[in-house]
Scaffold this active site. Sequence first.
Site, PDB file in Angstrom:
ATOM      1  N   SER A 117       0.861  -1.189   0.000  1.00  0.00           N
ATOM      2  CA  SER A 117       0.000   0.000   0.000  1.00  0.00           C
ATOM      3  C   SER A 117       0.891   1.231   0.000  1.00  0.00           C
ATOM      4  O   SER A 117       2.086   1.126   0.268  1.00  0.00           O
ATOM      5  CB  SER A 117      -0.873   0.019   1.254  1.00  0.00           C
ATOM      6  OG  SER A 117      -0.128   0.489   2.367  1.00  0.00           O
ATOM      7  N   ASP A 118       0.329   2.390  -0.307  1.00  0.00           N
ATOM      8  CA  ASP A 118       1.120   3.593  -0.061  1.00  0.00           C
ATOM      9  C   ASP A 118       0.984   3.917   1.434  1.00  0.00           C
ATOM     10  O   ASP A 118       0.179   3.321   2.154  1.00  0.00           O
ATOM     11  CB  ASP A 118       0.683   4.753  -0.964  1.00  0.00           C
ATOM     12  CG  ASP A 118       1.824   5.770  -1.114  1.00  0.00           C
ATOM     13  OD1 ASP A 118       2.789   5.712  -0.318  1.00  0.00           O
ATOM     14  OD2 ASP A 118       1.769   6.626  -2.018  1.00  0.00           O
ATOM     15  N   TRP A 119       1.769   4.856   1.876  1.00  0.00           N
ATOM     16  CA  TRP A 119       1.897   5.147   3.314  1.00  0.00           C
ATOM     17  C   TRP A 119       0.517   5.410   3.950  1.00  0.00           C
ATOM     18  O   TRP A 119      -0.097   6.444   3.695  1.00  0.00           O
ATOM     19  CB  TRP A 119       2.808   6.368   3.490  1.00  0.00           C
ATOM     20  CG  TRP A 119       3.091   6.752   4.897  1.00  0.00           C
ATOM     21  CD1 TRP A 119       2.207   7.307   5.778  1.00  0.00           C
ATOM     22  CD2 TRP A 119       4.332   6.625   5.593  1.00  0.00           C
ATOM     23  NE1 TRP A 119       2.818   7.532   6.973  1.00  0.00           N
ATOM     24  CE2 TRP A 119       4.132   7.128   6.891  1.00  0.00           C
ATOM     25  CE3 TRP A 119       5.587   6.133   5.251  1.00  0.00           C
ATOM     26  CZ2 TRP A 119       5.142   7.164   7.846  1.00  0.00           C
ATOM     27  CZ3 TRP A 119       6.603   6.180   6.202  1.00  0.00           C
ATOM     28  CH2 TRP A 119       6.369   6.684   7.479  1.00  0.00           C
ATOM     29  N   GLY A 120       0.074   4.471   4.733  1.00  0.00           N
ATOM     30  CA  GLY A 120      -1.195   4.656   5.453  1.00  0.00           C
ATOM     31  C   GLY A 120      -2.425   4.619   4.569  1.00  0.00           C
ATOM     32  O   GLY A 120      -3.532   4.925   5.025  1.00  0.00           O
ATOM     33  N   SER A 121      -2.284   4.223   3.310  1.00  0.00           N
ATOM     34  CA  SER A 121      -3.424   4.372   2.393  1.00  0.00           C
ATOM     35  C   SER A 121      -4.551   3.386   2.686  1.00  0.00           C
ATOM     36  O   SER A 121      -5.674   3.589   2.250  1.00  0.00           O
ATOM     37  CB  SER A 121      -2.980   4.255   0.931  1.00  0.00           C
ATOM     38  OG  SER A 121      -2.607   2.935   0.610  1.00  0.00           O
TER      39      SER A 121
END
Length: 753
Positions: free
Chosen positions: A289-293
């Site tokens: 995932s992207d950061w915290g997505s």
Amino acid sequence: MIKANLTFFTIIGFFVLNSCGTNQKNDQLDQRVNALLAQMTLEEKVGQMNQYSSFWDITGPIPKEGSAAKQYDQLKKGLVGSMLNVRGAENVRKLQKIAVEETRLGIPLIFGFDVIHGFKTISPIPLAEAASWDLEAIETSARIAATEAAAAGINWTFAPMVDISRDARWGRVMEGAGEDPYLGSKIAFARVKGFQGDDLSAPTTIAACAKHFAGYGFPEAGKEYNTVDIGTQTLHNMVMPPFKATIDAGVRTFMNSFSQLNGIPATGSKYLQRTLLKEQWNFDGFVVSDWGSIEEMVEHGYADDAKQAAQIAVEAGSDMDMQSLAYIDHLIDLVKSSAVPETLIDDAARRILRVKFELGLFDDPYKYCNAEREKSTIGHEKFQEVTLEMAKKSIVLLKNKNQLLPLKKKGLNIALIGDLADDKTSPLGNWILAADTNSAVSVLEGMKAYEGNNLEFSVGVKLHTGVLEFAKELNINTSDKSDFTAALNLAKTADVVVMVLGEHGFHSGEGRSRTQLGLPGLQQELLEQVFKVNQNIILVLNNGRPLVLDWADQHIPAIVEAWQLGTQSGNAIAQVLYGDYNPSGKLPMSFPKSIGQVPIYYNYKSTGRPTLPSPDEVFWTHYQDEQNAPLYPFGYGLSYTTFAYSNLKINSQNDTSIDVSVEVTNTGNVQGNEVVQLYVKDHFARPTQPIKSLKGFELVDLNPNQTKTVHFTLAEAELGFYDNDGKFIVQPGDFSIYVGGDSTTELNTKFKL
Ligand code: BGC
């Protein structure tokens, strides 16, 4: 020479894989992965899907309280599969030791890092590298980045970013390859090859990550993280091709996107991650995932809470959770309550373990942790040379009236003006997590190396105030003009004024959208005032995106696009200004005349009213107050010589391919490199296709008066397109081929398919 090259290849790794052994190797790998998976508990499998950013100072005491203590405890229990933002052979070794020696199964961690355009030795920003159109150079640049990063313990980069974008307001265009899917695909392929090499288990190669899947480069109004709502034509023909190219290059990981695409957050999109990527494209690596997505799907209004977000993401095919803790906190419960089948967890863990095996981490978890190697590799002199070449190749000459450039090497009084001219950090861009600030060669330093002229420097105007931080807004100086006078006095008496203006490296990049694309702060005012006292100006631009330069184009005789060129920036710029290197870069994005034209791109579709019917009529596709054309089109760039194109012809055509050739002549007085570009126009198509599309390019090196014949082969891949269902089709009909030095070339020939 041969010896030097051999040493170079030894450093960067030069490996040839025995292909007949590949299948056997794959079977063995599958067996090893499955055998390990069979021993793992549900908790351990979910642990593999959990990634944390470095959460405590590894050289300091073990964390005793708070979230760091909890994460440390999870690390020891095998509930962390990957870490990002840890670097340095010794630091990585310490963490790896915990994973290998203290957890039940001793599964090594995979260490990710944003190695975007260099690690310690910084190359030009990706958009600048794209301006070189030199695939070999771009691959080598990624190879060097991988080699340095691998020596510092890293085994996975979050690059390349392959998002096509047409919107210069979006600050992140600096990290991509521009607006065109064909050029973008070639570059995406080259970058993956550069990072991964031919053998992922070599100690100098690292896993690449194609990001951000998908559509992130089309945020509404160019505003960071904004909604993406695009049609199927744009999705399949513009956004997808570079991602597909990374698959063809064997990329091992994908990262999804922060943004939502047509109403569904990319992180939760089953269509993107399962149907397209894993089923249709057969991708057997993993998606991070992207950061915290994952958790951000709650803010998107797509999930009720983090637990539901975890369920949606895992079902959609997001395999690893970067930093939102949603997987580690909720997946175990979700499986135990039968909301999520364990087979999905197995699939994700299997994919992650597979890449770890491929990297050779199970055979030697410390293979990237050799402090000696780190010392002898990082910042290697050879890397500096290669980075300098890359930087020179990235420079685009935008204007050179009366051949003001190149500069004479003797007897000139040169005024060098601009805060960016002696800035040693800005040329590194904003992805300088591992590089030292103040480590680039400034333009002032680069020009000083030419001692035959008298060079005087004046700052002119401070560009920014306050501290420079990756996560913080850059404060632009909009009031302090106290340095104007000294610069004007210097300019008055100079033979030539070199002004280095543009954007600081921290003014583009993630979270750095702009609504104005002129020179930030007081730089335009300074430029106009200097122009009043001395018109002999060479404007050197440093920027991370296309700028609006209409005034400069009308008034300033010479303009050099020098982006943010990395560690060797000042040397590269000086060598171009003094003619020791003849610039050959071509723009990978259109430069607008006005901000209102954005998004502007060369491969648009015709409207029903594309041309002026008769003078003064309004009913056609146009603006009342601006032309339709950009200031500098896609593919544009000048040289210190000139090139002529002739004899464009179709040599042969059969059912599967067409052979086209053109003659290119150097009509000037110096050697030069030209990027010969070929565009195809499909006159009639359903669905409609762009007015023209880049379908080939070739770099040619020509001495004065020399002519070379350049051949292109067009086959199905170049003549077809994706329909609205994402199916690739080729339709018969009339086509035109345009060949020349930029996307506005008129030289053409036609054929029927
Ligand atoms: C960016 C990614 C990056 C990640 C890890 C995110 O904010 O969008 O491209 O790889 O952070 O640093």
